[in-house]
Design a protein around this motif. Sequence first.
Motif, PDB file in Angstrom:
ATOM      1  N   ALA A  19       0.833  -1.209   0.000  1.00 39.15           N
ATOM      2  CA  ALA A  19       0.000   0.000   0.000  1.00 39.15           C
ATOM      3  C   ALA A  19       0.861   1.251   0.000  1.00 39.15           C
ATOM      4  N   GLN A  20       0.409   2.229  -0.755  1.00 43.48           N
ATOM      5  CA  GLN A  20       1.067   3.529  -0.811  1.00 43.48           C
ATOM      6  C   GLN A  20      -0.004   4.609  -0.690  1.00 43.48           C
ATOM      7  N   ARG A  21       0.348   5.694  -0.043  1.00 42.23           N
ATOM      8  CA  ARG A  21      -0.559   6.838   0.063  1.00 42.23           C
ATOM      9  C   ARG A  21       0.000   7.968  -0.782  1.00 42.23           C
ATOM     10  N   ASP A  22      -0.887   8.641  -1.498  1.00 46.15           N
ATOM     11  CA  ASP A  22      -0.496   9.873  -2.168  1.00 46.15           C
ATOM     12  C   ASP A  22      -1.602  10.899  -1.951  1.00 46.15           C
ATOM     13  N   PHE A  23      -1.323  12.113  -2.381  1.00 45.36           N
ATOM     14  CA  PHE A  23      -2.301  13.190  -2.240  1.00 45.36           C
ATOM     15  C   PHE A  23      -2.609  13.729  -3.620  1.00 45.36           C
ATOM     16  N   LYS A  24      -3.848  13.598  -4.026  1.00 46.78           N
ATOM     17  CA  LYS A  24      -4.299  14.101  -5.329  1.00 46.78           C
ATOM     18  C   LYS A  24      -4.710  15.558  -5.132  1.00 46.78           C
ATOM     19  N   VAL A  25      -3.827  16.465  -5.512  1.00 49.11           N
ATOM     20  CA  VAL A  25      -4.011  17.894  -5.257  1.00 49.11           C
ATOM     21  C   VAL A  25      -5.305  18.410  -5.873  1.00 49.11           C
ATOM     22  N   GLU A  26      -5.574  18.027  -7.118  1.00 44.04           N
ATOM     23  CA  GLU A  26      -6.754  18.539  -7.820  1.00 44.04           C
ATOM     24  C   GLU A  26      -8.053  18.212  -7.092  1.00 44.04           C
ATOM     25  N   TRP A  29      -7.728  14.829  -2.195  1.00 47.16           N
ATOM     26  CA  TRP A  29      -7.973  13.483  -1.675  1.00 47.16           C
ATOM     27  C   TRP A  29      -6.660  12.854  -1.239  1.00 47.16           C
ATOM     28  N   ASP A  30      -6.695  12.178  -0.093  1.00 45.83           N
ATOM     29  CA  ASP A  30      -5.636  11.254   0.290  1.00 45.83           C
ATOM     30  C   ASP A  30      -6.032   9.919  -0.325  1.00 45.83           C
ATOM     31  N   ARG A  31      -5.203   9.413  -1.233  1.00 38.38           N
ATOM     32  CA  ARG A  31      -5.530   8.162  -1.917  1.00 38.38           C
ATOM     33  C   ARG A  31      -4.613   7.055  -1.420  1.00 38.38           C
ATOM     34  N   TYR A  32      -5.168   5.851  -1.359  1.00 39.26           N
ATOM     35  CA  TYR A  32      -4.418   4.667  -0.953  1.00 39.26           C
ATOM     36  C   TYR A  32      -4.459   3.698  -2.131  1.00 39.26           C
ATOM     37  N   LEU A  33      -3.266   3.306  -2.569  1.00 35.57           N
ATOM     38  CA  LEU A  33      -3.152   2.497  -3.773  1.00 35.57           C
ATOM     39  C   LEU A  33      -2.355   1.231  -3.505  1.00 35.57           C
ATOM     40  N   VAL A  34      -2.658   0.221  -4.276  1.00 30.76           N
ATOM     41  CA  VAL A  34      -1.845  -0.990  -4.305  1.00 30.76           C
ATOM     42  C   VAL A  34      -1.639  -1.319  -5.778  1.00 30.76           C
ATOM     43  N   GLY A  35      -0.401  -1.523  -6.160  1.00 34.84           N
ATOM     44  CA  GLY A  35      -0.107  -1.792  -7.559  1.00 34.84           C
ATOM     45  C   GLY A  35      -0.569  -0.678  -8.484  1.00 34.84           C
ATOM     46  N   SER A 110     -11.855  -4.026   0.742  1.00 36.44           N
ATOM     47  CA  SER A 110     -11.586  -3.159  -0.395  1.00 36.44           C
ATOM     48  C   SER A 110     -10.191  -3.451  -0.953  1.00 36.44           C
ATOM     49  N   TYR A 111      -9.219  -3.508  -0.061  1.00 30.71           N
ATOM     50  CA  TYR A 111      -7.853  -3.834  -0.471  1.00 30.71           C
ATOM     51  C   TYR A 111      -7.836  -5.179  -1.205  1.00 30.71           C
ATOM     52  N   ASP A 112      -8.482  -6.192  -0.618  1.00 28.77           N
ATOM     53  CA  ASP A 112      -8.483  -7.533  -1.215  1.00 28.77           C
ATOM     54  C   ASP A 112      -9.106  -7.535  -2.610  1.00 28.77           C
ATOM     55  N   LEU A 113     -10.190  -6.778  -2.796  1.00 25.40           N
ATOM     56  CA  LEU A 113     -10.835  -6.708  -4.112  1.00 25.40           C
ATOM     57  C   LEU A 113      -9.890  -6.129  -5.164  1.00 25.40           C
ATOM     58  N   VAL A 114      -9.205  -5.062  -4.809  1.00 24.73           N
ATOM     59  CA  VAL A 114      -8.291  -4.423  -5.762  1.00 24.73           C
ATOM     60  C   VAL A 114      -7.051  -5.293  -5.975  1.00 24.73           C
ATOM     61  N   PHE A 115      -6.501  -5.827  -4.905  1.00 23.10           N
ATOM     62  CA  PHE A 115      -5.319  -6.683  -5.003  1.00 23.10           C
ATOM     63  C   PHE A 115      -5.597  -7.886  -5.913  1.00 23.10           C
ATOM     64  N   ALA A 116      -6.764  -8.483  -5.795  1.00 16.60           N
ATOM     65  CA  ALA A 116      -7.119  -9.664  -6.590  1.00 16.60           C
ATOM     66  C   ALA A 116      -7.176  -9.362  -8.085  1.00 16.60           C
ATOM     67  N   LYS A 117      -7.409  -8.121  -8.452  1.00 19.01           N
ATOM     68  CA  LYS A 117      -7.505  -7.737  -9.868  1.00 19.01           C
ATOM     69  C   LYS A 117      -6.146  -7.390 -10.482  1.00 19.01           C
ATOM     70  N   LEU A 118      -5.099  -7.314  -9.671  1.00 22.69           N
ATOM     71  CA  LEU A 118      -3.762  -7.052 -10.196  1.00 22.69           C
ATOM     72  C   LEU A 118      -3.259  -8.276 -10.947  1.00 22.69           C
ATOM     73  N   ASN A 131       7.973  -3.155  -4.729  1.00 18.71           N
ATOM     74  CA  ASN A 131       6.995  -2.122  -5.009  1.00 18.71           C
ATOM     75  C   ASN A 131       6.857  -1.992  -6.527  1.00 18.71           C
ATOM     76  N   PRO A 132       5.754  -2.495  -7.134  1.00 18.68           N
ATOM     77  CA  PRO A 132       5.637  -2.444  -8.585  1.00 18.68           C
ATOM     78  C   PRO A 132       5.547  -1.020  -9.137  1.00 18.68           C
ATOM     79  N   ALA A 133       5.206  -0.051  -8.315  1.00 15.38           N
ATOM     80  CA  ALA A 133       5.141   1.340  -8.776  1.00 15.38           C
ATOM     81  C   ALA A 133       6.517   1.993  -8.782  1.00 15.38           C
ATOM     82  N   ASP A 134       7.498   1.345  -8.146  1.00 17.38           N
ATOM     83  CA  ASP A 134       8.869   1.866  -8.069  1.00 17.38           C
ATOM     84  C   ASP A 134       9.726   1.131  -9.097  1.00 17.38           C
ATOM     85  N   PRO A 135      10.234   1.810 -10.130  1.00 18.17           N
ATOM     86  CA  PRO A 135      10.965   1.128 -11.191  1.00 18.17           C
ATOM     87  C   PRO A 135      12.335   0.610 -10.786  1.00 18.17           C
ATOM     88  N   THR A 136      12.845   0.959  -9.603  1.00 14.45           N
ATOM     89  CA  THR A 136      14.163   0.482  -9.199  1.00 14.45           C
ATOM     90  C   THR A 136      14.113  -0.898  -8.597  1.00 14.45           C
TER      91      THR A 136
END
Length: 136
Positions: A19-26, A29-35, A110-118, A131-136
């Motif tokens: 899980a990663q948190r970011d902030f969508k300025v526009e 929203w504080d968003r929580y993402l996986v993959g 909610s996490y499980d539903l999204v994780f299962a679709k990855l 971390n699949p969002a981190d290219p390193t």
Amino acid sequence: MICEQYPELDALLCSMPGAQRDFKVEWAWDRYLVGGKMFAAMMAPGDKYDKAYANHPLLNLKVDPEEGAVCRAQYPDILPGFYADKRCWISIRLDGSVPPERIAGLCRRSYDLVFAKLTKAARAGILAGQNPADPT
């Protein structure tokens, strides 16, 4: 950022594997993402929105449509998803009466539903600590 007002909820959402948190300025929203896919978001819509949502801190979560309907019938503080597909997302008024343990369970589902679709590779990488969002 609204997540600062709910540190226990933020910690729970951030503790899920990959899980990663970011902030969508526009959207403010504080968003929580996986993959790279959102499974939760916290926001506080202002006066210009529907009164059911306006001036309430909200938590948006992905749900199975049938479970979402049951939740909305069970708790008046669980609404169709704010600014989201109202069949597959719910909004929980965090200043309402939904018990914390119920919110925690919905967060995990909610996490499980999204994780299962990855992809299988993305799920394996997350479970291996990559971390699949981190290219390193």
